[in-house]
Design a protein around this motif. Structure first.
Motif, mmCIF file in Angstrom:
data_model
loop_
_atom_site.group_PDB
_atom_site.id
_atom_site.type_symbol
_atom_site.label_atom_id
_atom_site.label_comp_id
_atom_site.label_asym_id
_atom_site.label_seq_id
_atom_site.Cartn_x
_atom_site.Cartn_y
_atom_site.Cartn_z
ATOM 1 N N GLY A 19 -4.332 -42.455 17.428
ATOM 2 C CA GLY A 19 -3.762 -41.413 18.263
ATOM 3 C C GLY A 19 -4.773 -40.644 19.086
ATOM 4 N N PRO A 20 -4.340 -39.540 19.674
ATOM 5 C CA PRO A 20 -2.953 -39.060 19.590
ATOM 6 C C PRO A 20 -1.989 -39.977 20.326
ATOM 7 C CG PRO A 20 -4.181 -37.764 21.182
ATOM 8 C CD PRO A 20 -5.168 -38.667 20.532
ATOM 9 N N ALA A 21 -0.812 -40.184 19.725
ATOM 10 C CA ALA A 21 0.185 -41.080 20.291
ATOM 11 C C ALA A 21 1.576 -40.599 19.939
ATOM 12 C CB ALA A 21 -0.019 -42.509 19.774
ATOM 13 N N VAL A 22 2.498 -40.819 20.867
ATOM 14 C CA VAL A 22 3.909 -40.591 20.599
ATOM 15 C C VAL A 22 4.432 -41.819 19.866
ATOM 16 C CG1 VAL A 22 6.185 -40.176 21.595
ATOM 17 C CG2 VAL A 22 4.150 -39.180 22.669
ATOM 18 N N VAL A 23 4.949 -41.618 18.666
ATOM 19 C CA VAL A 23 5.438 -42.731 17.841
ATOM 20 C C VAL A 23 6.951 -42.593 17.705
ATOM 21 C CG1 VAL A 23 5.315 -43.897 15.609
ATOM 22 C CG2 VAL A 23 3.257 -42.871 16.608
ATOM 23 N N VAL A 24 7.668 -43.628 18.159
ATOM 24 C CA VAL A 24 9.129 -43.629 18.145
ATOM 25 C C VAL A 24 9.620 -44.534 17.028
ATOM 26 C CG1 VAL A 24 11.222 -44.073 19.471
ATOM 27 C CG2 VAL A 24 9.132 -43.340 20.653
ATOM 28 N N ASN A 25 10.526 -44.007 16.217
ATOM 29 C CA ASN A 25 11.222 -44.806 15.211
ATOM 30 C C ASN A 25 12.570 -45.222 15.807
ATOM 31 O OD1 ASN A 25 12.600 -45.893 13.038
ATOM 32 N ND2 ASN A 25 12.917 -43.921 12.008
ATOM 33 N N PRO A 26 12.730 -46.482 16.236
ATOM 34 C CA PRO A 26 13.971 -46.877 16.897
ATOM 35 C C PRO A 26 15.044 -47.391 15.945
ATOM 36 C CG PRO A 26 12.392 -48.661 17.041
ATOM 37 C CD PRO A 26 11.714 -47.548 16.271
ATOM 38 N N HIS A 27 14.892 -47.113 14.649
ATOM 39 C CA HIS A 27 15.785 -47.668 13.634
ATOM 40 C C HIS A 27 16.629 -46.573 12.964
ATOM 41 C CE1 HIS A 27 13.988 -51.654 13.984
ATOM 42 N NE2 HIS A 27 12.858 -51.012 14.149
ATOM 43 N N PRO A 28 17.722 -46.971 12.273
ATOM 44 C CA PRO A 28 18.651 -45.975 11.705
ATOM 45 C C PRO A 28 18.217 -45.392 10.365
ATOM 46 C CG PRO A 28 19.507 -48.169 11.325
ATOM 47 C CD PRO A 28 18.269 -48.335 12.157
ATOM 48 N N ASP A 29 17.029 -45.761 9.882
ATOM 49 C CA ASP A 29 16.506 -45.202 8.627
ATOM 50 C C ASP A 29 15.179 -44.500 8.892
ATOM 51 O OD1 ASP A 29 18.496 -46.215 6.684
ATOM 52 O OD2 ASP A 29 17.755 -48.173 7.324
ATOM 53 N N PRO A 30 14.850 -43.452 8.117
ATOM 54 C CA PRO A 30 13.596 -42.738 8.339
ATOM 55 C C PRO A 30 12.382 -43.596 8.022
ATOM 56 C CG PRO A 30 14.692 -41.938 6.351
ATOM 57 C CD PRO A 30 15.653 -42.859 7.030
ATOM 58 N N VAL A 31 11.279 -43.275 8.667
ATOM 59 C CA VAL A 31 10.002 -43.955 8.464
ATOM 60 C C VAL A 31 9.053 -42.982 7.770
ATOM 61 C CG1 VAL A 31 7.965 -44.836 9.657
ATOM 62 C CG2 VAL A 31 10.243 -45.547 10.402
ATOM 63 N N ARG A 32 8.495 -43.390 6.628
ATOM 64 C CA ARG A 32 7.649 -42.491 5.831
ATOM 65 C C ARG A 32 6.196 -42.589 6.261
ATOM 66 N NH1 ARG A 32 5.169 -42.588 0.657
ATOM 67 N NH2 ARG A 32 5.904 -44.712 0.281
ATOM 68 N N LEU A 33 5.555 -41.418 6.310
ATOM 69 C CA LEU A 33 4.134 -41.342 6.614
ATOM 70 C C LEU A 33 3.346 -41.139 5.326
ATOM 71 C CD1 LEU A 33 4.302 -38.977 9.724
ATOM 72 C CD2 LEU A 33 4.487 -41.476 9.655
ATOM 73 N N ASP A 34 2.120 -41.631 5.301
ATOM 74 C CA ASP A 34 1.280 -41.550 4.104
ATOM 75 C C ASP A 34 0.547 -40.212 4.078
ATOM 76 O OD1 ASP A 34 -0.036 -42.153 1.785
ATOM 77 O OD2 ASP A 34 -1.464 -43.537 2.692
ATOM 78 N N VAL A 35 1.328 -39.151 3.903
ATOM 79 C CA VAL A 35 0.772 -37.806 3.792
ATOM 80 C C VAL A 35 1.521 -37.086 2.683
ATOM 81 C CG1 VAL A 35 0.066 -37.647 6.212
ATOM 82 C CG2 VAL A 35 2.353 -36.907 5.553
ATOM 83 N N ALA A 36 0.905 -36.030 2.166
ATOM 84 C CA ALA A 36 1.553 -35.218 1.133
ATOM 85 C C ALA A 36 1.548 -33.768 1.586
ATOM 86 C CB ALA A 36 0.814 -35.368 -0.193
ATOM 87 N N PRO A 37 2.666 -33.041 1.391
ATOM 88 C CA PRO A 37 3.946 -33.538 0.873
ATOM 89 C C PRO A 37 4.578 -34.552 1.821
ATOM 90 C CG PRO A 37 4.216 -31.358 1.789
ATOM 91 C CD PRO A 37 2.748 -31.634 1.799
ATOM 92 N N SER A 38 5.558 -35.289 1.315
ATOM 93 C CA SER A 38 6.154 -36.392 2.043
ATOM 94 C C SER A 38 6.713 -35.953 3.397
ATOM 95 C CB SER A 38 7.279 -37.018 1.213
ATOM 96 O OG SER A 38 7.870 -38.088 1.912
ATOM 97 N N VAL A 39 6.411 -36.741 4.418
ATOM 98 C CA VAL A 39 6.881 -36.492 5.781
ATOM 99 C C VAL A 39 7.455 -37.784 6.321
ATOM 100 C CG1 VAL A 39 6.193 -35.886 8.137
ATOM 101 C CG2 VAL A 39 5.184 -34.678 6.197
ATOM 102 N N THR A 40 8.537 -37.691 7.078
ATOM 103 C CA THR A 40 9.129 -38.880 7.687
ATOM 104 C C THR A 40 9.326 -38.663 9.179
ATOM 105 O OG1 THR A 40 11.428 -38.199 7.363
ATOM 106 C CG2 THR A 40 10.393 -39.441 5.563
ATOM 107 N N ILE A 41 9.435 -39.783 9.893
ATOM 108 C CA ILE A 41 9.963 -39.768 11.257
ATOM 109 C C ILE A 41 11.432 -40.118 11.113
ATOM 110 C CG2 ILE A 41 9.770 -40.655 13.604
ATOM 111 C CD1 ILE A 41 6.969 -41.657 12.903
ATOM 112 N N PRO A 42 12.349 -39.191 11.370
ATOM 113 C CA PRO A 42 13.767 -39.473 11.152
ATOM 114 C C PRO A 42 14.271 -40.623 12.013
ATOM 115 C CG PRO A 42 13.376 -37.113 11.381
ATOM 116 C CD PRO A 42 12.110 -37.800 11.779
#
Length: 235
Positions: free
Chosen positions: A31-54
Motif C-alpha cells: 500500500g497504500p492501496a484501495v482494496v475492494v472486496n467484491p464478494h458477498p462475505d467479509p474478508v478478514r485482515l491479519d490484525v488484532a482485534p479482528s477487522v474485516t472488509i465487509p
C-alpha cells in the motif's frame, strides 16, 4: 490450487496501477492501496482485534495482510492529479461512446477489464429476502471514471447489471432521485477515497433484469472512481 494469483487490471491508468488478486491466502498489501472486496462475505485482515472488509465494500490498507478471500481488487492510492488519468490511451468522453449522452457533460470512461467472478444470490444481496439461497456465478467487470469538480454526471435509471462504486481520488457523491429532476433528490451518499457504496441500488425485475431508481454520480472535486459491475454470463 495456486494461491495469491496476481493479474494486472488494464484500466488505462499507468499512474494508478490496479491488480486482481485471486485465491487470496495471507496476501500482503504494501500500500497504500484501495482494496475492494467484491464478494458477498467479509474478508478478514491479519490484525488484532479482528477487522474485516465487509461484503461489497472497501478500505485503504497499508502494510496489512489479507487472510483469505476468493479475490480482491487492489488499486493504488495516489495524490496524483485526477485529470492526469484521461491522458492515457483508452479513455473517452462518454458522449463519444454513447451518442445519446449529453455532449456538454465532461464525463470520461476508461477501458473496462474482466476481474474474475463472484457467486451471488441476487435477491438476498439486494435485500429482497433475509435468507440466502441458491447462488449464481456473475462475471465481474471494472472500469474507472473521471469527472471534474462540479459535474453532475446525468440522472439515469437503466443498467442491465448489478453495480457498486468505489471512490479512488477526490470527493464525490452518489445521489438518488424520485424523478429525472435534480429537485427530487432524496438520498445523498458522500464518497471519499476508499469508500464503496456497499448496498447496490437496484432490485430484481420480473424479466430477470434489474430495476434502478433514478440516480447519478456528482463530483464535488476532480474525481476518479471505480465501477464494479456484476454480469450474468451469456447463456
Amino acid at each position: 490450487m495456486n494461491r495469491n494469483i496476481v493479474r494486472p487490471l488494464e484500466l488505462g491508468t499507468p499512474r494508478i496501477p490496479a491488480l486482481l488478486v485471486e485465491n487470496v491466502d495471507h496476501y500482503r498489501v504494501q500500500g497504500p492501496a484501495v482494496v475492494v472486496n467484491p464478494h458477498p462475505d467479509p474478508v478478514r485482515l491479519d490484525v488484532a482485534p479482528s477487522v474485516t472488509i465487509p461484503a461489497l465494500s472497501s478500505t485503504i490498507l497499508t502494510g496489512t495482510t489479507i487472510v483469505s478471500a476468493p479475490s480482491v481488487i487492489v488499486v493504488a492510492a495516489t495524490d496524483a492529479p485526477a485529470a492526469d488519468v484521461i491522458r492515457a490511451p483508452g479513455w473517452h468522453l462518454l458522449s463519444e461512446l454513447m451518442p445519446s449522452f449529453p455532449p456538454a457533460t465532461p464525463l470520461w470512461k476508461g477501458p473496462q477489464a474482466a476481474a474474475g467472478s463472484a457467486r451471488l444470490d441476487a435477491p438476498h444481496l439486494l435485500g429482497e429476502r433475509a435468507d440466502r439461497r441458491q447462488e449464481e456465478t456473475f462475471d465481474i467487470r471494472v472500469n474507472l471514471w473521471y469527472a471534474p469538480a462540479g459535474t453532475d454526471c446525468a440522472i439515469h435509471d437503466e443498467h442491465d447489471f448489478i453495480e457498486i462504486h468505489t471512490q479512488i481520488t477526490g470527493v464525490g457523491r452518489m445521489q438518488k432521485f424520485h424523478a429525472r429532476d435534480h429537485s427530487t433528490l432524496y438520498q445523498d451518499i458522500p464518497m471519499a477515497p476508499g469508500y464503496t457504496t456497499p448496498q447496490p441500488f437496484c432490485r430484481t425485475a420480473p424479466d430477470g433484469g434489474y430495476r434502478y431508481p433514478w440516480h447519478q454520480y456528482r463530483a464535488d472535486t476532480d474525481c476518479v472512481w471505480l465501477a464494479v459491475e456484476y454480469h450474468r454470463p451469456a447463456r
